[in-house]
Design a protein around this motif. Structure first.
Motif, PDB file in Angstrom:
ATOM      1  N   ASP A   1       1.080  -4.959  -7.873  1.00 24.24           N
ATOM      2  CA  ASP A   1      -0.017  -4.728  -9.445  1.00 24.24           C
ATOM      3  C   ASP A   1      -0.980  -5.373  -8.715  1.00 24.24           C
ATOM      4  O   ASP A   1      -1.603  -5.642  -9.385  1.00 24.24           O
ATOM      5  CB  ASP A   1       1.243  -5.987 -10.126  1.00 24.24           C
ATOM      6  CG  ASP A   1       1.596  -7.464 -10.021  1.00 24.24           C
ATOM      7  OD1 ASP A   1       0.933  -7.127  -8.677  1.00 24.24           O
ATOM      8  OD2 ASP A   1       1.721  -7.738 -10.770  1.00 24.24           O
ATOM      9  N   MET A   2      -1.371  -5.535  -7.673  1.00 22.55           N
ATOM     10  CA  MET A   2      -2.286  -5.836  -6.714  1.00 22.55           C
ATOM     11  C   MET A   2      -3.615  -4.510  -6.707  1.00 22.55           C
ATOM     12  O   MET A   2      -2.670  -3.788  -5.692  1.00 22.55           O
ATOM     13  CB  MET A   2      -2.398  -7.130  -5.886  1.00 22.55           C
ATOM     14  CG  MET A   2      -3.721  -7.848  -5.558  1.00 22.55           C
ATOM     15  SD  MET A   2      -3.913  -8.913  -4.033  1.00 22.55           S
ATOM     16  CE  MET A   2      -2.656 -10.298  -4.969  1.00 22.55           C
ATOM     17  N   ASP A   3      -4.885  -5.284  -7.311  1.00 27.16           N
ATOM     18  CA  ASP A   3      -5.816  -3.848  -6.900  1.00 27.16           C
ATOM     19  C   ASP A   3      -6.720  -4.188  -5.648  1.00 27.16           C
ATOM     20  O   ASP A   3      -7.131  -4.996  -5.973  1.00 27.16           O
ATOM     21  CB  ASP A   3      -6.289  -3.560  -7.800  1.00 27.16           C
ATOM     22  CG  ASP A   3      -7.697  -2.014  -8.249  1.00 27.16           C
ATOM     23  OD1 ASP A   3      -7.352  -1.383  -6.925  1.00 27.16           O
ATOM     24  OD2 ASP A   3      -7.890  -2.052  -8.581  1.00 27.16           O
ATOM     25  N   VAL A   4      -6.289  -3.984  -4.302  1.00 29.05           N
ATOM     26  CA  VAL A   4      -6.792  -4.130  -3.142  1.00 29.05           C
ATOM     27  C   VAL A   4      -7.469  -3.083  -2.134  1.00 29.05           C
ATOM     28  O   VAL A   4      -6.159  -2.444  -2.629  1.00 29.05           O
ATOM     29  CB  VAL A   4      -6.692  -5.362  -2.455  1.00 29.05           C
ATOM     30  CG1 VAL A   4      -6.809  -7.320  -3.532  1.00 29.05           C
ATOM     31  CG2 VAL A   4      -4.673  -5.774  -1.787  1.00 29.05           C
TER      32      VAL A   4
END
Length: 275
Positions: A242-245
């Motif tokens: 769920d991390m947008d990197v």
């Protein structure tokens, strides 16, 4: 002999560029924004000041723009573009070196070459692209340098990333880094040497400055080993779903080696030679 103006000479990259130029016997003038230092005594504000008086008063033939003006978003990107255009108009008779970043890319495909499409995902990246476009559109004698992670010692100061990891490890605080996020770290001393060479060259275009592709986890482990600190408390982890990197901002840098003759070093070797 005409001199070189380093805008942002008080910064981490700019300060090392000043040192590299001075070691080469070149005449250097450098600016700061908030705090004067001995090697960058001239105050300059990107948003309000003109460079023309400095260029004329100091007989400047080359401008290296290493100021991190892309951070801080109080002004609109349109105002940012106008400020960049004003700077380039002042520098129309000088060779212009702009220090950009790998953040112009989306960070999905990895191993980016200089002609790959730029798809920034952050406001910082969009402003880098905007400045690059102003340079390309308005100037005939330029070089855009895009470094990856910049690390190492600049005028005796270790970069903030590795300095933070060192401090945590010395305090016996475990720290996690992603082993599936990739960068192309470049030692600040080697970046500065490359910029010095490109400033004296006649190449027009974009040059990537990124060392061997490595994960963020491996970068910090290798950096600590180069400093003589055990990396055993650094924990390998993966990017949460769920991390947008950006998972892969690694760069292809053969052009830099072809133009400058500089082979960029792995992290551990570069730290050991710089310390």
């Amino acid at each position: 002999m005409s001199g070189t103006l380093v805008v942002g000479g008080s910064g981490f990259v700019g300060g090392e560029v000043v040192a590299a130029l001075e070691r080469g016997g070149e005449r250097v003038v450098a600016t700061h924004h908030r705090q004067a230092v001995s090697h960058a005594p001239i105050a300059f504000d990107f948003w309000t000041d003109d460079l023309a008086p400095l260029l004329d008063d100091h007989d400047i033939g080359t401008v290296v723009f290493a100021a991190t003006v892309e951070h801080g978003y109080d002004e609109s990107i349109e105002a940012f573009e106008r400020a960049a255009a004003r700077i380039l108009d002042d520098c129309r008779d000088q060779r212009f070196i702009y220090v950009s970043s790998d953040s112009v890319f989306e960070g999905v495909d990895g191993r980016y070459a200089e002609n790959d499409d730029r798809r920034p995902t952050t406001e910082y990246g969009r402003r880098l692209v905007a400045f690059e476009d102003v340079v390309r559109r308005t100037h005939g004698d330029y070089c855009i340098v895009r470094p990856g992670y910049v690390f190492g010692f600049s005028r005796g100061e270790l970069d903030p990333r590795l300095a933070d990891t060192r401090e945590r490890l010395q305090a016996n605080v475990p720290i996690e880094y992603f082993d599936d996020m990739y960068k192309s770290p470049v030692a600040v001393s080697e970046l500065a040497a490359a910029i010095r060479t490109l400033a004296a060259d006649d190449y027009v275009g974009v040059v990537h400055a990124g060392g061997p592709r490595t994960s963020v986890y491996r970068f910090h482990c290798d950096g600590m080993q180069g400093l003589g600190i055990s990396p055993d408390s650094i924990v390998s982890t993966v990017i949460p779903s769920d991390m947008d990197v950006p998972p892969d901002l690694s760069l292809v840098a053969e052009r830099l080696t072809d133009l400058t003759g500089i082979e960029l070093s792995p992290v551990r070797d570069a730290i050991r030679s710089d310390e």
